[in-house]
Design an enzyme around this catalytic site. Structure first.
Site, PDB file in Angstrom:
ATOM      1  N   THR A  25      -0.527  -2.116  -2.116  1.00  0.00           N
ATOM      2  CA  THR A  25      -0.063  -2.980  -3.053  1.00  0.00           C
ATOM      3  C   THR A  25      -0.171  -2.599  -4.457  1.00  0.00           C
ATOM      4  O   THR A  25      -1.143  -1.579  -4.678  1.00  0.00           O
ATOM      5  CB  THR A  25      -1.203  -4.085  -3.020  1.00  0.00           C
ATOM      6  OG1 THR A  25      -1.541  -4.699  -1.772  1.00  0.00           O
ATOM      7  CG2 THR A  25      -0.915  -5.272  -3.838  1.00  0.00           C
ATOM      8  N   ARG A  53       0.667 -11.383  10.560  1.00  0.00           N
ATOM      9  CA  ARG A  53      -0.506 -10.957   9.574  1.00  0.00           C
ATOM     10  C   ARG A  53      -0.008 -11.473   8.117  1.00  0.00           C
ATOM     11  O   ARG A  53       1.075 -11.139   7.651  1.00  0.00           O
ATOM     12  CB  ARG A  53      -0.668  -9.433   9.619  1.00  0.00           C
ATOM     13  CG  ARG A  53      -1.655  -9.086   8.649  1.00  0.00           C
ATOM     14  CD  ARG A  53      -1.759  -7.525   8.559  1.00  0.00           C
ATOM     15  NE  ARG A  53      -2.766  -6.960   7.659  1.00  0.00           N
ATOM     16  CZ  ARG A  53      -2.594  -6.959   6.264  1.00  0.00           C
ATOM     17  NH1 ARG A  53      -1.627  -6.866   5.974  1.00  0.00           N
ATOM     18  NH2 ARG A  53      -3.885  -6.305   5.619  1.00  0.00           N
ATOM     19  N   VAL A  54      -1.086 -12.054   7.307  1.00  0.00           N
ATOM     20  CA  VAL A  54      -0.831 -12.436   6.054  1.00  0.00           C
ATOM     21  C   VAL A  54      -1.992 -11.490   5.410  1.00  0.00           C
ATOM     22  O   VAL A  54      -3.183 -11.450   5.571  1.00  0.00           O
ATOM     23  CB  VAL A  54      -1.087 -13.709   5.834  1.00  0.00           C
ATOM     24  CG1 VAL A  54      -1.323 -13.970   4.313  1.00  0.00           C
ATOM     25  CG2 VAL A  54      -0.247 -14.798   6.597  1.00  0.00           C
ATOM     26  N   GLY A  55      -1.309 -10.737   4.500  1.00  0.00           N
ATOM     27  CA  GLY A  55      -2.378  -9.732   3.631  1.00  0.00           C
ATOM     28  C   GLY A  55      -3.083 -10.618   2.368  1.00  0.00           C
ATOM     29  O   GLY A  55      -2.860 -11.620   2.418  1.00  0.00           O
ATOM     30  N   ASP A  56      -3.525  -9.817   1.613  1.00  0.00           N
ATOM     31  CA  ASP A  56      -4.097 -10.334   0.686  1.00  0.00           C
ATOM     32  C   ASP A  56      -3.269 -10.771  -0.734  1.00  0.00           C
ATOM     33  O   ASP A  56      -3.531 -11.458  -1.563  1.00  0.00           O
ATOM     34  CB  ASP A  56      -5.407  -9.518  -0.002  1.00  0.00           C
ATOM     35  CG  ASP A  56      -4.756  -8.083  -0.285  1.00  0.00           C
ATOM     36  OD1 ASP A  56      -3.794  -7.648   0.163  1.00  0.00           O
ATOM     37  OD2 ASP A  56      -5.682  -7.212  -0.931  1.00  0.00           O
ATOM     38  N   THR A  76      -6.228  -3.410  -4.506  1.00  0.00           N
ATOM     39  CA  THR A  76      -5.344  -2.783  -3.512  1.00  0.00           C
ATOM     40  C   THR A  76      -6.167  -2.196  -2.427  1.00  0.00           C
ATOM     41  O   THR A  76      -7.438  -1.948  -2.611  1.00  0.00           O
ATOM     42  CB  THR A  76      -4.473  -1.425  -4.274  1.00  0.00           C
ATOM     43  OG1 THR A  76      -3.492  -0.984  -3.360  1.00  0.00           O
ATOM     44  CG2 THR A  76      -5.427  -0.586  -4.767  1.00  0.00           C
ATOM     45  N   GLY A  77      -5.601  -1.958  -1.235  1.00  0.00           N
ATOM     46  CA  GLY A  77      -6.411  -1.467  -0.104  1.00  0.00           C
ATOM     47  C   GLY A  77      -6.450  -2.765   1.056  1.00  0.00           C
ATOM     48  O   GLY A  77      -5.479  -3.252   1.091  1.00  0.00           O
ATOM     49  N   GLY A  79      -6.331  -5.246   2.704  1.00  0.00           N
ATOM     50  CA  GLY A  79      -6.377  -6.866   2.473  1.00  0.00           C
ATOM     51  C   GLY A  79      -7.370  -7.569   3.141  1.00  0.00           C
ATOM     52  O   GLY A  79      -7.768  -8.565   2.503  1.00  0.00           O
TER      53      GLY A  79
HETATM   54  N1  GLY Z   1      -3.307  -4.758   0.352  1.00  0.00           N
HETATM   55  C1  GLY Z   1      -2.165  -5.000   1.139  1.00  0.00           C
HETATM   56  C2  GLY Z   1      -2.633  -5.658   2.422  1.00  0.00           C
HETATM   57  O1  GLY Z   1      -3.673  -5.617   2.962  1.00  0.00           O
HETATM   58  O2  GLY Z   1      -1.571  -6.210   3.049  1.00  0.00           O
END
Ligand code: GLY
Length: 164
Positions: A25, A53-56, A76-77, A79
């Site tokens: 991200t 999958r839904v990220g953060d 970032t990282g 999620g």
């Molecule tokens: N930080 C982005 C994700 O995990 O999708």
């Protein structure tokens, strides 16, 4: 479908790991000359994700939270772990309580300790900006850098981190 994905994932171990591939991200926090704060995040660009999958990034309070009275934070990282701790919201709430951006980021990274240590190699990092224009970055592991740009300067800062 999930089985096919797992087979593919086994065969290509690590190939699309966002940490190993060094992409994730992109977060941006900005302050205008009146002191108004704004923020935005991209998606990670993580290839071959589990379908659905839904990220953060699209979750308010996870990868991004902005409160123009207090400040803003983004992540970032990995999620999943940012979501589990409502990480960016946590950082902003800690700044509301009077913690500095660095202290607030440290609190959020420390909150990850138990859940994050099970996933070796994974990273989470936060950046934060408060109403005084103070900023900080802090990560779980070494290697996170963030850029600070003002009217007169531009610099890349190596963030402090929790674990080697
Ligand atoms: N930080 C982005 C994700 O995990 O999708």
């Amino acid at each position: 479908m999930e089985r096919e994905w797992e087979k593919w994932e086994d065969k290509h171990k690590g190939m699309f790991d966002p940490v190993l591939r060094n992409h994730d991200t992109i977060g941006l926090l900005a302050m205008d000359k009146e002191g108004n704060i704004a923020g935005g995040v991209s998606t990670s660009g993580w290839a071959n994700k589990m379908p659905g999958r839904v990220g953060d990034s699209p979750i308010i309070g996870a990868a991004l939270y902005v409160d123009n009275e207090v400040g803003a934070a983004c992540a970032t990282g990995l999620g999943e772990n940012v979501i589990k701790t409502a990480g960016s919201f946590l950082v902003v709430e800690k700044m509301r309580e009077g913690y500095s951006p660095l202290e607030a980021c440290k609190i959020a990274v420390n909150r990850l300790k138990k859940i994050h240590s099970k996933e070796k190699n994974h990273q989470v990092a936060y950046i934060a900006l408060n109403k005084n224009g103070e900023h900080a970055g802090y990560s779980y592991k070494n290697g996170f850098e963030y850029a600070v740009v003002t009217n007169n300067s531009s610099q890349l800062i190596q963030a402090a981190f929790l674990n080697k």
